[in-house]
Design an enzyme around this catalytic site. Structure first.
Site, PDB file in Angstrom:
ATOM      1  N   ARG A 271      17.682  16.949  29.726  1.00 18.20           N
ATOM      2  CA  ARG A 271      18.068  17.748  30.793  1.00 18.20           C
ATOM      3  C   ARG A 271      19.467  18.436  30.151  1.00 18.20           C
ATOM      4  O   ARG A 271      20.033  18.052  29.041  1.00 18.20           O
ATOM      5  CB  ARG A 271      18.826  16.950  32.117  1.00 18.20           C
ATOM      6  CG  ARG A 271      17.721  16.221  32.983  1.00 18.20           C
ATOM      7  CD  ARG A 271      17.220  17.207  33.690  1.00 18.20           C
ATOM      8  NE  ARG A 271      16.057  16.753  35.047  1.00 18.20           N
ATOM      9  CZ  ARG A 271      14.853  16.589  34.620  1.00 18.20           C
ATOM     10  NH1 ARG A 271      14.486  16.863  33.280  1.00 18.20           N
ATOM     11  NH2 ARG A 271      14.027  16.032  35.260  1.00 18.20           N
ATOM     12  N   GLU A 300      20.394  26.428  33.849  1.00 19.18           N
ATOM     13  CA  GLU A 300      19.267  26.947  34.131  1.00 19.18           C
ATOM     14  C   GLU A 300      19.102  27.883  35.243  1.00 19.18           C
ATOM     15  O   GLU A 300      19.609  27.499  36.155  1.00 19.18           O
ATOM     16  CB  GLU A 300      17.874  26.338  34.077  1.00 19.18           C
ATOM     17  CG  GLU A 300      17.815  25.398  32.804  1.00 19.18           C
ATOM     18  CD  GLU A 300      16.567  24.390  32.742  1.00 19.18           C
ATOM     19  OE1 GLU A 300      15.748  24.718  33.507  1.00 19.18           O
ATOM     20  OE2 GLU A 300      16.603  23.821  31.704  1.00 19.18           O
ATOM     21  N   HIS A 318      11.741  25.509  29.423  1.00 19.90           N
ATOM     22  CA  HIS A 318      11.499  24.276  30.202  1.00 19.90           C
ATOM     23  C   HIS A 318      10.138  24.072  30.281  1.00 19.90           C
ATOM     24  O   HIS A 318       9.549  23.894  31.714  1.00 19.90           O
ATOM     25  CB  HIS A 318      12.401  24.288  31.727  1.00 19.90           C
ATOM     26  CG  HIS A 318      12.573  22.854  32.016  1.00 19.90           C
ATOM     27  ND1 HIS A 318      13.747  22.660  32.875  1.00 19.90           N
ATOM     28  CD2 HIS A 318      11.990  21.933  32.101  1.00 19.90           C
ATOM     29  CE1 HIS A 318      13.757  21.410  33.196  1.00 19.90           C
ATOM     30  NE2 HIS A 318      12.438  21.038  32.560  1.00 19.90           N
TER      31      HIS A 318
END
Length: 381
Positions: A271, A300, A318
Protein backbone atom coordinates in the site's frame (compact mmCIF):
# COMPACT_ATOMS: atom_id res chain seq x y z
CA UNK A 1 -24.05 15.99 -8.33
CA UNK A 2 -25.44 13.84 -11.14
CA UNK A 3 -25.36 10.09 -10.63
CA UNK A 4 -22.87 8.10 -12.76
CA UNK A 5 -24.21 5.54 -15.27
CA UNK A 6 -25.47 2.25 -13.81
CA UNK A 7 -26.36 -0.93 -15.68
CA UNK A 8 -28.92 -3.38 -14.33
CA UNK A 9 -28.62 -7.16 -14.67
CA UNK A 10 -31.43 -9.59 -13.78
CA UNK A 11 -33.91 -6.79 -12.97
CA UNK A 12 -36.48 -9.18 -11.48
CA UNK A 13 -34.06 -10.57 -8.88
CA UNK A 14 -35.25 -10.69 -5.26
CA UNK A 15 -32.07 -9.27 -3.68
CA UNK A 16 -30.72 -5.88 -4.74
CA UNK A 17 -26.91 -5.68 -4.93
CA UNK A 18 -24.89 -2.65 -5.99
CA UNK A 19 -21.41 -3.02 -7.54
CA UNK A 20 -19.42 0.20 -7.68
CA UNK A 21 -17.20 -0.74 -10.66
CA UNK A 22 -17.60 -3.02 -13.66
CA UNK A 23 -15.67 -6.22 -12.88
CA UNK A 24 -13.77 -8.50 -15.29
CA UNK A 25 -15.35 -11.64 -16.67
CA UNK A 26 -18.89 -12.93 -16.51
CA UNK A 27 -18.82 -15.64 -13.85
CA UNK A 28 -19.29 -13.24 -10.93
CA UNK A 29 -22.53 -12.02 -12.51
CA UNK A 30 -23.74 -15.58 -13.04
CA UNK A 31 -23.10 -16.37 -9.37
CA UNK A 32 -25.14 -13.39 -8.19
CA UNK A 33 -27.92 -14.10 -10.69
CA UNK A 34 -28.06 -17.72 -9.50
CA UNK A 35 -28.55 -16.33 -5.98
CA UNK A 36 -31.60 -14.40 -7.27
CA UNK A 37 -29.92 -10.99 -7.19
CA UNK A 38 -30.75 -7.86 -9.13
CA UNK A 39 -27.30 -6.41 -9.82
CA UNK A 40 -26.72 -2.72 -10.45
CA UNK A 41 -23.21 -2.00 -11.76
CA UNK A 42 -21.62 1.45 -11.99
CA UNK A 43 -19.85 1.96 -15.31
CA UNK A 44 -17.99 5.14 -14.39
CA UNK A 45 -14.19 4.97 -14.13
CA UNK A 46 -14.20 7.78 -11.56
CA UNK A 47 -13.67 6.99 -7.88
CA UNK A 48 -17.10 7.18 -6.23
CA UNK A 49 -17.37 9.33 -3.12
CA UNK A 50 -19.42 8.59 -0.02
CA UNK A 51 -22.48 10.59 -1.05
CA UNK A 52 -22.62 8.97 -4.50
CA UNK A 53 -22.44 5.47 -3.02
CA UNK A 54 -25.00 6.36 -0.34
CA UNK A 55 -27.38 7.58 -3.03
CA UNK A 56 -26.86 4.32 -4.93
CA UNK A 57 -27.66 2.29 -1.79
CA UNK A 58 -30.96 4.13 -1.53
CA UNK A 59 -33.83 2.92 0.64
CA UNK A 60 -33.54 -0.79 -0.20
CA UNK A 61 -30.28 -2.60 -0.76
CA UNK A 62 -29.33 -6.10 0.34
CA UNK A 63 -25.61 -6.02 -0.37
CA UNK A 64 -22.71 -4.38 -2.14
CA UNK A 65 -19.33 -4.97 -3.73
CA UNK A 66 -16.95 -2.04 -3.42
CA UNK A 67 -13.42 -1.01 -4.30
CA UNK A 68 -10.28 -0.34 -2.27
CA UNK A 69 -10.30 3.23 -3.63
CA UNK A 70 -13.61 3.97 -1.87
CA UNK A 71 -14.10 5.00 1.77
CA UNK A 72 -16.49 2.38 3.11
CA UNK A 73 -17.10 4.22 6.37
CA UNK A 74 -19.70 4.54 9.09
CA UNK A 75 -21.97 6.62 6.86
CA UNK A 76 -22.13 3.91 4.22
CA UNK A 77 -22.53 0.97 6.60
CA UNK A 78 -25.28 2.79 8.49
CA UNK A 79 -26.98 3.52 5.17
CA UNK A 80 -26.62 -0.10 4.08
CA UNK A 81 -28.06 -1.32 7.37
CA UNK A 82 -30.98 1.14 7.14
CA UNK A 83 -31.68 -0.14 3.62
CA UNK A 84 -31.87 -3.74 4.91
CA UNK A 85 -28.38 -4.72 3.78
CA UNK A 86 -26.61 -7.72 5.30
CA UNK A 87 -23.63 -8.22 2.95
CA UNK A 88 -20.58 -6.31 1.77
CA UNK A 89 -17.43 -7.49 0.01
CA UNK A 90 -14.32 -5.54 -0.86
CA UNK A 91 -12.94 -6.32 -4.31
CA UNK A 92 -9.44 -6.71 -2.83
CA UNK A 93 -7.55 -8.82 -0.35
CA UNK A 94 -6.70 -5.68 1.65
CA UNK A 95 -9.38 -3.68 3.44
CA UNK A 96 -7.69 -0.61 4.89
CA UNK A 97 -10.38 1.44 3.09
CA UNK A 98 -13.06 -0.24 5.22
CA UNK A 99 -14.09 0.91 8.70
CA UNK A 100 -14.42 -2.58 10.17
CA UNK A 101 -15.63 -1.31 13.54
CA UNK A 102 -18.43 0.62 11.86
CA UNK A 103 -19.39 -2.43 9.80
CA UNK A 104 -19.42 -4.62 12.90
CA UNK A 105 -21.56 -2.11 14.81
CA UNK A 106 -24.01 -2.20 11.91
CA UNK A 107 -23.93 -6.01 11.99
CA UNK A 108 -22.66 -6.26 8.41
CA UNK A 109 -20.10 -8.97 7.53
CA UNK A 110 -17.22 -7.71 5.37
CA UNK A 111 -15.77 -10.04 2.75
CA UNK A 112 -12.46 -9.87 0.92
CA UNK A 113 -10.74 -11.82 -1.86
CA UNK A 114 -7.63 -13.64 -0.57
CA UNK A 115 -5.78 -16.52 -2.14
CA UNK A 116 -5.84 -15.46 -5.81
CA UNK A 117 -3.43 -12.52 -5.72
CA UNK A 118 -0.41 -14.25 -4.21
CA UNK A 119 1.69 -15.40 -7.16
CA UNK A 120 0.42 -12.61 -9.41
CA UNK A 121 1.50 -9.87 -7.02
CA UNK A 122 4.76 -11.63 -6.20
CA UNK A 123 5.54 -11.82 -9.93
CA UNK A 124 5.04 -8.06 -10.21
CA UNK A 125 7.44 -7.54 -7.32
CA UNK A 126 9.95 -9.65 -9.27
CA UNK A 127 9.31 -7.58 -12.41
CA UNK A 128 9.79 -4.29 -10.57
CA UNK A 129 12.93 -5.59 -8.86
CA UNK A 130 14.63 -6.45 -12.11
CA UNK A 131 13.32 -3.38 -13.92
CA UNK A 132 14.89 -1.25 -11.19
CA UNK A 133 18.10 -3.27 -10.89
CA UNK A 134 18.72 -3.39 -14.64
CA UNK A 135 17.45 0.15 -15.35
CA UNK A 136 14.86 -1.11 -17.81
CA UNK A 137 12.59 1.94 -17.83
CA UNK A 138 15.48 4.35 -18.10
CA UNK A 139 17.02 2.38 -20.98
CA UNK A 140 13.70 2.09 -22.83
CA UNK A 141 13.12 5.86 -22.64
CA UNK A 142 16.64 6.41 -23.95
CA UNK A 143 16.02 4.10 -26.90
CA UNK A 144 12.57 5.47 -27.74
CA UNK A 145 13.97 9.01 -27.71
CA UNK A 146 16.34 8.03 -30.53
CA UNK A 147 19.46 8.49 -28.43
CA UNK A 148 20.87 4.96 -28.92
CA UNK A 149 23.79 5.08 -31.36
CA UNK A 150 25.36 1.71 -30.66
CA UNK A 151 26.61 -0.69 -28.02
CA UNK A 152 28.95 0.76 -25.38
CA UNK A 153 30.82 -1.01 -22.57
CA UNK A 154 29.36 1.25 -19.87
CA UNK A 155 25.85 1.85 -21.23
CA UNK A 156 23.23 1.53 -18.43
CA UNK A 157 25.27 -0.56 -16.05
CA UNK A 158 22.92 -2.13 -13.52
CA UNK A 159 23.02 -4.39 -10.48
CA UNK A 160 23.53 -8.16 -10.50
CA UNK A 161 21.15 -9.67 -7.94
CA UNK A 162 22.40 -13.26 -8.04
CA UNK A 163 23.47 -14.22 -4.53
CA UNK A 164 22.73 -10.79 -3.02
CA UNK A 165 20.65 -10.24 0.13
CA UNK A 166 16.89 -9.82 -0.15
CA UNK A 167 14.95 -8.17 2.67
CA UNK A 168 11.23 -8.92 3.03
CA UNK A 169 9.06 -6.67 5.21
CA UNK A 170 5.90 -8.66 5.84
CA UNK A 171 6.45 -12.37 5.21
CA UNK A 172 2.84 -13.36 4.62
CA UNK A 173 1.55 -15.19 1.55
CA UNK A 174 2.79 -12.68 -1.02
CA UNK A 175 6.08 -11.86 0.70
CA UNK A 176 6.85 -15.56 1.09
CA UNK A 177 6.00 -16.31 -2.56
CA UNK A 178 8.28 -13.48 -3.68
CA UNK A 179 11.08 -14.77 -1.45
CA UNK A 180 10.73 -18.31 -2.87
CA UNK A 181 10.90 -16.97 -6.43
CA UNK A 182 14.06 -15.00 -5.72
CA UNK A 183 15.72 -17.82 -3.77
CA UNK A 184 15.01 -20.51 -6.38
CA UNK A 185 15.61 -18.36 -9.41
CA UNK A 186 18.52 -16.24 -8.27
CA UNK A 187 20.06 -17.81 -5.18
CA UNK A 188 19.37 -14.74 -3.05
CA UNK A 189 19.96 -14.72 0.69
CA UNK A 190 16.75 -13.85 2.59
CA UNK A 191 16.16 -11.88 5.74
CA UNK A 192 12.62 -11.05 6.70
CA UNK A 193 10.81 -9.06 9.35
CA UNK A 194 7.38 -10.11 10.53
CA UNK A 195 5.44 -10.23 13.79
CA UNK A 196 6.04 -13.98 13.97
CA UNK A 197 8.62 -16.38 12.61
CA UNK A 198 7.67 -17.83 9.23
CA UNK A 199 8.59 -21.46 9.81
CA UNK A 200 7.08 -22.46 6.48
CA UNK A 201 9.41 -20.17 4.53
CA UNK A 202 12.40 -21.20 6.61
CA UNK A 203 11.57 -24.88 6.08
CA UNK A 204 11.19 -24.33 2.34
CA UNK A 205 14.63 -22.71 2.10
CA UNK A 206 16.15 -25.48 4.22
CA UNK A 207 14.73 -28.06 1.81
CA UNK A 208 15.95 -26.09 -1.18
CA UNK A 209 19.39 -25.92 0.37
CA UNK A 210 19.54 -29.71 0.46
CA UNK A 211 18.95 -29.69 -3.29
CA UNK A 212 21.59 -26.97 -3.80
CA UNK A 213 24.16 -29.11 -2.02
CA UNK A 214 23.48 -31.97 -4.45
CA UNK A 215 24.25 -29.50 -7.26
CA UNK A 216 27.50 -28.43 -5.58
CA UNK A 217 26.07 -25.00 -4.77
CA UNK A 218 26.44 -23.16 -1.48
CA UNK A 219 23.37 -23.02 0.80
CA UNK A 220 21.45 -19.76 1.03
CA UNK A 221 20.40 -18.06 4.24
CA UNK A 222 16.83 -17.47 5.43
CA UNK A 223 16.47 -15.80 8.81
CA UNK A 224 14.16 -13.48 10.65
CA UNK A 225 15.51 -9.98 11.32
CA UNK A 226 15.24 -8.63 14.84
CA UNK A 227 13.97 -5.28 13.57
CA UNK A 228 13.04 -3.36 10.44
CA UNK A 229 16.12 -1.19 11.00
CA UNK A 230 18.54 -4.13 11.02
CA UNK A 231 16.92 -5.52 7.86
CA UNK A 232 17.27 -2.20 6.05
CA UNK A 233 20.93 -1.89 7.02
CA UNK A 234 21.72 -5.39 5.70
CA UNK A 235 19.65 -5.93 2.56
CA UNK A 236 20.66 -5.10 -1.00
CA UNK A 237 17.02 -5.18 -2.09
CA UNK A 238 14.01 -4.56 0.18
CA UNK A 239 10.47 -5.54 -0.82
CA UNK A 240 7.45 -4.40 1.21
CA UNK A 241 4.51 -6.77 1.67
CA UNK A 242 2.98 -5.55 4.92
CA UNK A 243 -0.59 -4.45 5.63
CA UNK A 244 -1.42 -0.76 6.01
CA UNK A 245 -2.53 0.27 9.47
CA UNK A 246 -1.55 2.86 12.07
CA UNK A 247 1.65 0.95 12.85
CA UNK A 248 2.85 0.78 9.24
CA UNK A 249 1.91 4.24 7.96
CA UNK A 250 5.21 5.80 6.78
CA UNK A 251 7.05 2.71 7.98
CA UNK A 252 9.71 3.71 5.45
CA UNK A 253 10.48 7.35 6.20
CA UNK A 254 13.52 9.59 5.79
CA UNK A 255 15.26 8.10 8.82
CA UNK A 256 14.85 4.54 7.60
CA UNK A 257 15.77 5.36 4.01
CA UNK A 258 19.04 6.74 5.37
CA UNK A 259 19.74 3.33 6.96
CA UNK A 260 19.72 1.61 3.59
CA UNK A 261 22.76 1.04 1.40
CA UNK A 262 23.30 3.93 -1.04
CA UNK A 263 22.82 1.54 -3.99
CA UNK A 264 19.96 -0.49 -2.49
CA UNK A 265 16.65 -1.22 -4.22
CA UNK A 266 13.26 -0.56 -2.60
CA UNK A 267 10.14 -2.29 -3.96
CA UNK A 268 6.57 -1.57 -2.84
CA UNK A 269 3.57 -3.59 -4.03
CA UNK A 270 1.65 -3.37 -0.73
CA UNK A 271 0.00 0.00 0.00
CA UNK A 272 1.31 3.44 -0.92
CA UNK A 273 1.21 5.15 2.49
CA UNK A 274 3.62 2.56 3.92
CA UNK A 275 6.32 4.71 2.26
CA UNK A 276 6.75 8.43 2.88
CA UNK A 277 6.73 9.29 -0.80
CA UNK A 278 8.08 12.82 -0.45
CA UNK A 279 10.99 11.48 1.60
CA UNK A 280 11.62 8.84 -1.06
CA UNK A 281 11.77 11.49 -3.80
CA UNK A 282 14.31 13.46 -1.80
CA UNK A 283 16.37 10.34 -1.06
CA UNK A 284 16.44 9.24 -4.71
CA UNK A 285 17.49 12.71 -5.83
CA UNK A 286 20.41 12.71 -3.40
CA UNK A 287 21.39 9.09 -4.07
CA UNK A 288 21.34 8.46 -7.85
CA UNK A 289 22.54 4.85 -7.39
CA UNK A 290 19.56 4.08 -5.12
CA UNK A 291 16.63 2.58 -7.02
CA UNK A 292 12.94 2.04 -6.33
CA UNK A 293 10.08 0.18 -7.98
CA UNK A 294 6.56 1.25 -7.03
CA UNK A 295 3.17 -0.21 -7.92
CA UNK A 296 1.31 1.84 -5.28
CA UNK A 297 1.41 5.48 -4.20
CA UNK A 298 0.66 7.45 -1.09
CA UNK A 299 -2.06 9.64 -2.60
CA UNK A 300 -3.31 7.61 -5.57
CA UNK A 301 -3.83 8.40 -8.35
CA UNK A 302 -1.49 11.35 -7.71
CA UNK A 303 2.23 10.85 -7.21
CA UNK A 304 4.51 12.98 -5.07
CA UNK A 305 5.96 16.03 -6.87
CA UNK A 306 9.08 15.04 -8.76
CA UNK A 307 8.59 11.27 -8.52
CA UNK A 308 7.66 10.75 -12.17
CA UNK A 309 10.75 12.65 -13.33
CA UNK A 310 13.23 10.44 -11.47
CA UNK A 311 15.20 8.09 -13.71
CA UNK A 312 16.10 5.82 -10.77
CA UNK A 313 12.45 5.03 -9.98
CA UNK A 314 10.24 2.56 -11.87
CA UNK A 315 6.53 3.31 -11.52
CA UNK A 316 3.45 1.41 -12.70
CA UNK A 317 -0.23 2.25 -12.00
CA UNK A 318 -1.28 -0.24 -9.29
CA UNK A 319 -1.32 -3.30 -11.57
CA UNK A 320 0.34 -5.92 -9.35
CA UNK A 321 -2.80 -8.10 -9.37
CA UNK A 322 -3.61 -7.31 -13.01
CA UNK A 323 -3.69 -10.69 -14.67
CA UNK A 324 -6.96 -11.86 -16.14
CA UNK A 325 -7.02 -15.01 -13.99
CA UNK A 326 -6.51 -13.05 -10.79
CA UNK A 327 -8.86 -10.16 -11.45
CA UNK A 328 -11.65 -12.50 -12.61
CA UNK A 329 -10.95 -14.71 -9.59
CA UNK A 330 -11.27 -11.71 -7.29
CA UNK A 331 -14.63 -10.88 -8.85
CA UNK A 332 -15.77 -14.48 -8.37
CA UNK A 333 -14.76 -14.48 -4.69
CA UNK A 334 -16.43 -11.11 -4.03
CA UNK A 335 -19.63 -12.38 -5.65
CA UNK A 336 -19.46 -15.64 -3.67
CA UNK A 337 -19.11 -13.65 -0.46
CA UNK A 338 -22.24 -11.61 -1.15
CA UNK A 339 -24.26 -14.47 -2.66
CA UNK A 340 -23.30 -16.75 0.22
CA UNK A 341 -24.37 -14.22 2.82
CA UNK A 342 -27.69 -13.60 1.08
CA UNK A 343 -28.26 -17.36 0.72
CA UNK A 344 -27.49 -18.09 4.38
CA UNK A 345 -24.48 -20.29 3.63
CA UNK A 346 -21.87 -21.18 6.28
CA UNK A 347 -18.38 -19.75 6.36
CA UNK A 348 -15.77 -21.73 4.39
CA UNK A 349 -13.61 -23.65 6.85
CA UNK A 350 -11.30 -25.52 4.48
CA UNK A 351 -7.74 -24.53 3.52
CA UNK A 352 -7.38 -22.78 0.19
CA UNK A 353 -9.86 -20.73 -1.78
CA UNK A 354 -9.49 -22.25 -5.26
CA UNK A 355 -12.60 -24.50 -5.10
CA UNK A 356 -14.65 -21.31 -5.53
CA UNK A 357 -13.09 -20.80 -8.95
CA UNK A 358 -14.26 -24.18 -10.21
CA UNK A 359 -17.46 -24.79 -12.19
CA UNK A 360 -19.52 -25.80 -9.15
CA UNK A 361 -18.37 -23.58 -6.25
CA UNK A 362 -19.02 -24.70 -2.63
CA UNK A 363 -22.21 -23.57 -0.94
CA UNK A 364 -20.16 -21.48 1.47
CA UNK A 365 -18.86 -17.94 2.03
CA UNK A 366 -15.17 -17.69 1.05
CA UNK A 367 -13.84 -15.03 3.42
CA UNK A 368 -15.31 -12.72 6.10
CA UNK A 369 -12.73 -10.57 7.85
CA UNK A 370 -14.90 -9.49 10.79
CA UNK A 371 -16.62 -12.82 11.46
CA UNK A 372 -14.98 -13.11 14.87
CA UNK A 373 -15.90 -9.57 15.87
CA UNK A 374 -19.51 -10.30 14.91
CA UNK A 375 -19.49 -13.49 16.99
CA UNK A 376 -20.71 -15.07 13.79
CA UNK A 377 -20.22 -18.70 12.83
CA UNK A 378 -21.07 -18.23 9.18
CA UNK A 379 -24.83 -18.81 9.13
CA UNK A 380 -27.40 -16.14 8.53
CA UNK A 381 -29.57 -15.51 11.58
Amino acid sequence: MSQPPWQIHNPEGTFRVIVTKALPGRRWLDILIAADCRIEVCHSTAVLDTETIKAAIGSRCDGGIGQLTEPWNETLFDALKAAGGIAYSNYAVGYNNVDLEAATRAGIPVGNTPGVLTETTAEMAVALTFAAARRVGEAERYLRAGRYTGWLPDLFLGTLLQGRTLGIIGAGRIGSAFARMMVQGHGMQVIYHDLAANTGLESFVAGYNRFRVTQHQSPVVCRRAASVDSLLETADCVSIHTVLDETTHHLIDARRLALMKPDAILINTSRGPVVDEAALVDHCRRHPDFRAGLDVFEHEPETAPGLAELDNVVIVPHIASATRWTREGMATLAACNVAGLLSGYPLWQQPGILPFLEDDPPHAIPSIVNAGALGWLGKRE
